[in-house]
Design an enzyme around this catalytic site. Structure first.
Site, short mmCIF file in Angstrom:
data_model
loop_
_atom_site.label_atom_id
_atom_site.label_comp_id
_atom_site.label_asym_id
_atom_site.label_seq_id
_atom_site.Cartn_x
_atom_site.Cartn_y
_atom_site.Cartn_z
N GLN A 203 -13.47 -15.30 -3.87
CA GLN A 203 -12.31 -16.18 -4.07
C GLN A 203 -11.64 -15.86 -5.40
OE1 GLN A 203 -9.44 -18.72 -3.41
NE2 GLN A 203 -11.08 -18.60 -1.91
N GLU A 205 -11.58 -12.99 -7.04
CA GLU A 205 -11.08 -11.64 -7.25
C GLU A 205 -9.64 -11.47 -6.76
OE1 GLU A 205 -12.55 -9.22 -8.91
OE2 GLU A 205 -10.86 -7.88 -8.54
N ASP A 223 -4.37 -9.11 -7.31
CA ASP A 223 -5.71 -8.64 -7.66
C ASP A 223 -5.97 -9.10 -9.09
OD1 ASP A 223 -8.06 -7.30 -7.97
OD2 ASP A 223 -7.22 -5.28 -7.76
N SER A 224 -6.96 -9.93 -9.28
CA SER A 224 -7.15 -10.54 -10.61
C SER A 224 -7.66 -9.52 -11.61
CB SER A 224 -8.12 -11.71 -10.52
OG SER A 224 -9.44 -11.24 -10.57
N ASN A 230 -13.91 -0.97 -12.32
CA ASN A 230 -14.91 -0.93 -11.24
C ASN A 230 -16.09 -1.85 -11.45
OD1 ASN A 230 -13.54 0.85 -9.55
ND2 ASN A 230 -14.23 2.59 -10.78
N PHE A 263 -9.26 -16.38 -9.60
CA PHE A 263 -8.29 -17.00 -8.71
C PHE A 263 -8.81 -18.21 -7.93
CE2 PHE A 263 -5.43 -13.01 -8.66
CZ PHE A 263 -4.96 -13.35 -9.92
N LEU A 266 -6.44 -20.58 -9.07
CA LEU A 266 -5.04 -20.38 -8.68
C LEU A 266 -4.90 -20.79 -7.22
CD1 LEU A 266 -2.18 -19.17 -9.13
CD2 LEU A 266 -3.14 -16.95 -8.53
N CYS A 504 -15.55 -20.82 -3.27
CA CYS A 504 -15.62 -19.74 -4.27
C CYS A 504 -16.19 -18.46 -3.67
CB CYS A 504 -16.52 -20.14 -5.43
SG CYS A 504 -16.43 -21.87 -5.86
#
Lengths: 528, 262
Positions: A203, A205, A223-224, A230, A263, A266, A504
């Site tokens: 959730q 990411e 994309d957070s 990586n 996020f 968000l 999450c």
């Protein structure tokens, strides 16, 4: 440009060979999407590597009579005003940021294509037909590109993602089994967390949303910055989601990262109306605090989109710091607004607890939380004081603010019993859910089906295998609208102990909402 | 709120296997080490210490590591967890997670936790060891409070006063809490105010009243709340409370208003 226009209207007369009717059928507006996906897989957004024939270009069909007029001693001039737009004819870019004028050649194909290179571009294409130095007519085509529209819980669910994790004494396999049963095997992707350094917080990411044009559209995934280089789930969206029709975008500098940039912090409300202003795609809510805030670049990006004007509740009192820990929106087909706003409530929690037998055992809470019975919780005066303080200092002001900013009234609100506890030294003694954060739920609502709520099992009972005996589940069910189906999932070891819950650990793709150019122009005018 | 994101690779299990570690155990020195060695060898006759030794934490949503699942919280595993801490060599974040696990397991290992705390250099790990004072026996709590009182890290002092404030017999530790009310660190003063309120410590009333002039709004807020919890009528009558009804901080104002409202 002014000189060119002057030339156009400097009419001399031999009489027109064609008349203004050739403009009939010229579109007044082209609404497209920024070409941010990577159809050719070259590692670049397509907008950065222009190529004709891309299915994300918006068609612009001129009337054939207009281009055919060029063969009759007439010239058709096209002028582009505004940036961030390319116009193709066939394989050729005929207009863009550097080429503003195009003398349409004889025999030109009337089918043009428009490519947008950014969000919310506004440009105008002027078409002017001049025959023997006489301006026969002109037309303007408004060119507009889409804002980012973040998904909300009333959009139909299409696919669910979850990570699989198993280790010495912990596992989420039971939850995955339950999820698969609820959403169906074809609608779930179970991704081994071992591929992503055991990072299960999917959730946090990514955030799903859409770019919608009249004849084109793509999914846009934010994309957070929480994982970069990586680390953890950082490569997940590139590995599993990006591709033709699915674009990625990122805002912010990882070096300034806090958990507020994840996020789960968000979210977007369903459609609301606030003091006469309609927000047909809802409003974004994004937690921040006095000392910490999500990346300024991301806040600025979301503000610029205009159609879901963000509001910022304070989430910095929570250890993890995410808005999903204490509020959410639940679809309710029977509600006037189509949803209810659920928020945690300490007073409701104590009222619930005081209605139970203090001797009731809580075996699940003993080892991790240190409470072996309901009475243990009730008798912890410091816990009560902490919770009352968090309610007064944080939750109540948030509720007031959300009511005001989202136009909610008391009948829209469901107060859910939840106690928080002190998260300890790691987090500067901020708050974390003590009872599993049941508000931290996922909404699975495929088109035409009853909404399913995927809720953490609170295990607030003596017989852990017997959910029907759980008074907290009964209280939660009683608070839910009739038109939803509740499911209580075992997320305890991997998620609850890991300071998250079902929401999450999952992420849900949703169908796009409707076109912003019809319903949200008033918001874009304000934001500009 | 903490900065994300951990170097996840640092969460690997100890490089050395349990069997290799057990084969090379140093002779214990301090009395607590003797006690730990004895408990360890006893517990490992019944437990899968190899699995416990190599167990790795998960990454919490806040970004720090934590040992999840009830198996590792079995108090019988506590000596093994303590031994992992004593042996050192693991990443500081993992050592902190071990210290938290030890506190959650709740086994009072006598002098072992205090011994570990005495030798611990990392403030976060030490804080999590000091958090044992919430659940431990009084003697251990007192020893941990002594370590924390003079410790230079405010994180450690804050942990101690919070743990003492949560104890059922916390009033027996009022001397420490009163001392922390005068701490030079804002967060420690705030936490001490909260602890005094939780325990309704009457002797803390006047020291708390002095904190109503603290330059930090959080300190004023917690001190005001604590006074209300100790004696709401006396708090309402305090002259500073009327002044705080016009404080610059809205949360402070709200509490003062509440106290002044009959």
């Amino acid at each position: 440009m002014r000189a060119a226009i002057s030339l156009l209207i400097g009419v001399t007369a031999c009489g027109p060979l064609v008349d203004e009717a050739v403009f009939e059928g010229t579109p007044t507006e082209v609404v497209g999407v920024p070409n941010f996906d990577d159809d050719d897989g070259d590692g670049l957004r397509d907008a950065l590597a222009p190529a004709a024939g891309d299915d994300d270009h918006a068609p612009l069909a001129l009337p054939p009579a207009l281009t055919e007029a060029v063969a009759k001693d007439c010239s058709l001039f096209a002028y582009l005003y505004g940036d961030g737009v390319r116009i193709y004819q066939g394989d050729t870019i005929v207009l863009d940021d550097s080429v503003r004028y195009w003398d349409v050649p004889e025999g030109a194909d009337p089918a043009l294509a428009v490519e947008f290179t950014d969000y919310l571009q506004r440009a105008n294409l002027q078409l002017a037909l001049v025959c023997k130095d006489e301006l026969i007519g002109s037309a303007y085509v408004r060119l507009r590109s889409a804002p980012f529209q973040m998904n909300h819980h009333l959009q139909a669910a299409e696919h669910l993602y979850v990570m699989k994790l198993q280790g010495y004494g912990f596992s989420n396999l039971a939850m995955i089994e339950q999820l698969t049963e609820i959403v169906g095997e074809s609608n779930i992707s179970v991704v081994p967390s071992g591929d992503y350094e055991q990072d299960v917080w999917i959730q946090d990411e990514i955030e799903f949303g859409h770019l919608i044009g009249k004849e084109t559209g793509m999914e846009l995934i934010l994309d957070s910055i929480r994982g970069t280089d990586n680390v953890g789930l950082d490569p997940f969206p590139e590995d599993h989601l990006a591709g033709p029709g699915v674009a990625l975008d990122t805002y912010g500098a990882p070096r300034l990262l806090t958990s507020l940039d994840s996020f789960g912090n968000l979210e977007a409300s369903p459609p609301v109306s606030v003091n006469g202003v309609n927000y047909p795609f809802g409003r974004i809510y994004f937690g921040r605090g006095e000392e910490y805030a999500p990346a300024a670049e991301l806040q600025s990006f979301l503000n610029r989109q205009g159609v879901q004007a963000p509001v910022y509740p304070d989430s910095s009192w929570l250890c993890v710091g995410h808005v999903d820990e204490y509020m959410t929106f639940i679809p309710d087909p029977s509600a006037p607004k189509g949803f209810r706003f659920a928020i945690t409530d300490v007073n409701a929690a104590y009222e619930f607890l005081e209605g139970l037998d203090p001797e009731q055992g809580l075996p699940q809470y003993e080892s991790f939380h240190g409470y072996s019975s309901v009475g243990d919780i009730l008798n912890d005066g410091a816990l009560r004081a902490l919770n009352k303080d968090w309610q007064a200092d944080q939750v109540d002001p948030t509720l007031t603010m959300m009511k005001q900013e989202l136009g909610l009234d008391e009948s829209d609100i469901i107060r859910l019993p939840l106690l928080f506890e002190d998260a300890g030294a790691w987090c500067g003694h901020t708050a974390i859910a003590l009872m599993p954060g049941m508000v931290n739920l996922a909404v699975w609502n495929p088109a035409g089906e009853t909404p399913h709520l995927l809720i953490p099992d609170p295990f607030f009972r003596e017989d852990l295998d017997y959910q029907a005996s759980d008074p907290l589940i009964a209280a939660f069910d009683a608070a839910m609208p009739e038109g939803v189906q509740t499911h209580y999932l075992d997320d305890w070891t991997v998620y609850h102990e890991g300071m998250g819950e079902v929401h999450c650990g999952t992420n849900i793709r949703r169908a796009p909402s409707s076109g912003w150019w019809e319903d949200a122009n008033h918001l874009l005018e304000v934001s500009r | 709120m903490i900065a994300l994101f951990l170097a996840l690779a640092a969460l690997a299990a100890p490089a050395e296997s349990w069997d290799a570690h057990r084969a090379q155990l140093d002779p214990p020195q301090a009395p607590w080490e003797h006690k730990l060695r004895e408990s360890l060898l006893n517990s490992c006759t019944n437990l899968d210490c190899s699995a416990g030794w190599s167990a790795s934490p998960i990454v919490t949503r806040a970004g720090f590591p934590r040992f999840a699942g009830s198996i590792m919280r079995d108090p019988a595993f506590s000596p093994l967890i303590a031994e992992r801490l004593r042996a050192g060599g693991e990443a500081p974040e993992v050592r902190a997670a071990l210290a938290e696990l030890l506190a959650r397991a709740g086994a009072d290992l006598g002098g072992v936790v205090v011994g570990l705390a005495h030798s611990e250099k990392d403030p976060l790990v030490l804080s999590l060891l000091v958090s044992h004072a919430r659940w431990s026996g009084a003697e251990t709590a007192r020893a941990l409070a002594e370590i924390a009182t003079t410790h230079p890290s405010p994180m450690v002092r804050l942990e101690a006063v919070t743990a003492l404030g949560r104890r059922a017999d916390g009033t027996d530790f009022s001397g420490y809490i009163l001392k922390f009310l005068a701490d030079r660190n804002i967060e420690v003063r705030s936490a001490a105010s909260q602890a005094a309120g939780w325990l309704a410590l009457t002797p803390a009333f006047d020291p708390l009243a002095r904190l109503l002039d603290d330059p930090d709004a959080d300190v004023r807020r917690h001190a005001l709340r604590a006074m209300g919890r100790i004696d709401p009528l006396r708090a309402a009558a305090h002259p500073a409370v009327s002044r705080l009804a016009a404080d610059l901080d809205p949360k402070v104002r709200a509490i003062a208003d509440d106290l002044l409202t009959p």
